[in-house]
Each structure stands twice: as C-alpha cells, then as structure tokens.
Design an enzyme around this catalytic site. Structure first.
Site, mmCIF file in Angstrom:
data_model
loop_
_atom_site.group_PDB
_atom_site.id
_atom_site.type_symbol
_atom_site.label_atom_id
_atom_site.label_comp_id
_atom_site.label_asym_id
_atom_site.label_seq_id
_atom_site.Cartn_x
_atom_site.Cartn_y
_atom_site.Cartn_z
ATOM 1 N N HIS A 150 -16.571 9.015 4.195
ATOM 2 C CA HIS A 150 -17.075 9.253 2.837
ATOM 3 C C HIS A 150 -17.758 10.623 2.879
ATOM 4 O O HIS A 150 -18.980 10.735 2.854
ATOM 5 C CB HIS A 150 -18.058 8.134 2.478
ATOM 6 N N LYS A 180 0.795 -1.224 0.000
ATOM 7 C CA LYS A 180 0.000 0.000 0.000
ATOM 8 C C LYS A 180 0.831 1.280 0.000
ATOM 9 O O LYS A 180 0.816 2.037 -0.957
ATOM 10 C CB LYS A 180 -0.906 0.002 1.229
HETATM 11 C C1 NCD Z 1 -21.314 3.726 -0.293
HETATM 12 C C2 NCD Z 1 -19.815 3.505 -0.206
HETATM 13 O O1 NCD Z 1 -19.156 3.180 -1.183
HETATM 14 O O2 NCD Z 1 -19.329 3.675 0.893
HETATM 15 N N1 NCD Z 1 -21.803 3.883 -1.582
HETATM 16 C C3 NCD Z 1 -21.692 5.059 -2.236
HETATM 17 O O3 NCD Z 1 -20.676 5.689 -2.251
HETATM 18 N N2 NCD Z 1 -22.785 5.510 -2.853
HETATM 19 C C4 NCD Z 1 -22.045 2.718 0.469
HETATM 20 C C5 NCD Z 1 -21.946 1.276 0.044
HETATM 21 O O4 NCD Z 1 -21.093 0.887 -0.744
HETATM 22 O O5 NCD Z 1 -22.745 0.499 0.558
#
Ligand code: NCD
Length: 340
Positions: free
Chosen positions: A151, A99
């Site tokens: 996120h 990584k």
């Molecule tokens: C989410 C993620 O990737 O964290 N999706 C997204 O970005 N729309 C949630 C998921 O993958 O369940």
C-alpha cells in the site's frame, strides 16, 4: 515481485506499485513534492489554500476499487480533482474466481476510454503489478492496496507525516504494533522506513500475527507490548483485519486489547513526545482506545489530511512524465492494444 516495473528506463516513476526497491532519491522527491502541494491539498479551506491547480487538466483518472475504502478512495479522488483531472470512481464487486481474465477485460475496456491513470485496490496480492504489466504504454497504475502485499501511498503519507514532526529518521525507533500478518501497510512502511534509514524498526505482535521472515526486511520482532514500545519514538498501530483472517488467529479481540491495545495508561509510560499513528479505519477499544486515537499524541487525522498532498505529488510526478513521453513519441494513437 518485479519492483523495477514501476520505473521507466530513465529511472523516473511510471507506476507506483510498491515502496520495495523505490530508490531513496525518488522517495524523498515525492515527499518534497507533497510538501509543495500541501497548501493546494487544503483546498482553499480555512487555512487559505489554493482551490485547484491546472496540472492534470485534460487527464482522466479512474479509481477502480474492488475492496471497500473510505479515506484512500476519497483522498485519491480529492487529489485528482485538486489537480483538475477528470475522475471516475468505480466500485467493483470482487470476483475471486476468474481474477486474471476479469481484470484484463476490465483494463482493456477502460483503456478504450482513453484513461491516463488507474488507481487500483484489489484483494489479490499482485493485482496492481498485473495491471501494470498489461497496461498500454502511457497508462499509469497506482496501487491503492493489493491483498496483504503493498500500500505504497499509505506508506508515503506515513513517512511524510513522520518527517513533518521528526525529520531525522536516523534517530528514530518506530514500533509497528498489531496485525502485521495481514497488513500491506506494515510491509510498505517497513520498506520505506528502511530506505529512509530509520534507526530501528520493530514489529510488535502476538506470535500468530507476525509474518514469516519479517526480520529479513529489517524489522525486530517483539511478542510483548511493553518491551516493544519501550523507547519508541513513533508507534504505528494496525487494525486487526478480521476480513483477512482465515481460521482462528487469536482467542478474542478483548484478549488482544488486554495484551496489545494502546490505552491511555500505556501511552503515559512512553516518551512524552511519542507519536501515535494508525492508517485507519480504527477498531476502537481493540488496538487503540478512543481517547488515544484523538488525543494529544495522535497524528491519525493528520495522516488522512496528508494523504491528499502525497497522492497529488505521486499523480503529478507520474502523469507529467507520461505526458512528456507521449509528446516525445508523437501522440496517443495506437495505444488501444494490450501488451500480453
Ligand atoms: C489500510 C488498508 O486498506 O490497507 N487502510 C487504509 O488504506 N487507510 C489498513 C486497514 O484496512 O486496516
């Protein structure tokens, strides 16, 4: 994790890595900007938006995705294009072994191409912070999801979507239901909801899917669906993230659906104006019934659409700031070296 990394000395956004510690004024500024970008985000469609804005003309954005993505990558791409940036999409096979060095090499190589912004999704928690720590001055990093950690643009688009329907967060009870353990969305949503002063934040999940210490972030934990949904104004469902599950967390998906799935019958027992959200992709018949996903209460497709305006807002706020910094500093020369 160092959440001050994302702010410049002037308190403005340099990178977007997490909603944790993001000042309320900045969070609200992003949502307000997104509101202004919404017509352009609609892209000259039937609602008559403006096709493209010149804001990021001459800037280069690289979408660097080490993990699969449909809506996040596409809406980041559309957002950059609607702002007239040049966009490169790189889908990279994840390497979990080497990584650190692999990431640094990738960053250096791409930086040599005079990229202004990297949008990064990676399976490792902390990957976006790693990039931000090593990026050359003037190069911005946007976290599009790092492991189970954060996120932030998903949380911002969730807040934007909620605010459009229920603007007073101090009156809101928000229930986050399902696989919170593996969900970066849940963490980022909780931080953002708390910053916006949500009255109550709940995590509703079977015991094995509740992250340790989630209460310390300000969430109340419920291990049964009915009490967890009782009185909720907003229900955010989470996908069962089987790809992140090591070992057996649950007896079966059908049992999860029986105990925690949002069905039409269960929805009918909630307040008539309850909002149903899901970051996608959905597992039909597991955390949500298909009818509910596209039913009256659902904002799921609105979330997708709002992702464009919110991502436009973040990109414009950061790159405009970076541009200002660069002109104050002179030019872009000498940014090829990577700070160690
Ligand atoms: C989410 C993620 O990737 O964290 N999706 C997204 O970005 N729309 C949630 C998921 O993958 O369940």
């Amino acid at each position: 994790m160092n959440d001050t990394l994302q702010l410049g000395a002037d308190g403005r956004l340099r990178h977007l890595l997490t909603t944790e510690g993001l000042p309320r004024a900045l969070l609200v500024e992003i949502l307000d900007h997104a509101e202004r970008y919404a017509p352009a985000a609609a892209g000259g469609g039937p609602r008559g938006g403006v096709k493209k804005l010149p804001t990021l003309h001459g800037k280069t954005v690289v979408n660097l995705f080490f993990e699969a993505s449909t809506r996040t990558r596409t809406t980041f791409e559309l957002a950059a294009k609607r702002l007239s940036a040049d966009v490169i999409n790189l889908q990279v096979g994840a390497s979990s072994t080497s990584k650190g060095e692999t990431l640094l090499d990738t960053l250096k190589t791409l930086e040599a191409m005079q990229v202004d912004m990297f949008v990064i999704r990676h399976e490792a928690s902390g990957a976006a912070h790693f990039f931000a720590r090593h990026a050359a001055p003037g190069v911005a990093i946007l976290n599009a999801g790092d492991g189970r950690h954060a996120h932030p643009t998903q949380a911002l688009l969730d807040m934007f979507t909620i605010r459009r329907h229920k603007p007073d967060f101090s009156k809101l009870c928000v229930a986050i239901v399902g696989d919170a353990l593996h969900s970066r969305v849940a963490r980022s949503d909780i931080h953002a909801l708390r910053t916006l002063g949500a009255a109550e934040i709940r995590v509703v999940a079977p015991r094995p899917l509740v992250p340790a210490g989630i209460e310390t972030l300000g969430a109340r934990v419920f291990n049964a669906l009915e009490p967890g949904l009782d009185g909720a104004d907003v229900v955010i469902l989470l996908r069962l993230q089987k790809e992140r599950m090591v070992g057996a967390f649950l007896p079966s998906t059908s049992e999860f659906h029986r105990d925690f799935g949002l069905t039409r019958e269960r929805l009918a027992r909630l307040k008539p104006d309850t909002l149903v959200m899901h970051p996608g992709p959905i597992n039909r018949g597991v955390e949500i019934e298909g009818d509910v996903a596209y039913g009256d209460h659902s904002l799921i497709l609105e979330q997708v659409e709002n992702g464009i305006a919110v991502r436009m807002a973040v990109m414009a706020m950061i790159l405009a700031d970076a541009g200002d910094r660069e002109s104050a500093m002179g030019n872009r020369e000498g940014r090829g070296g990577v700070a160690q």
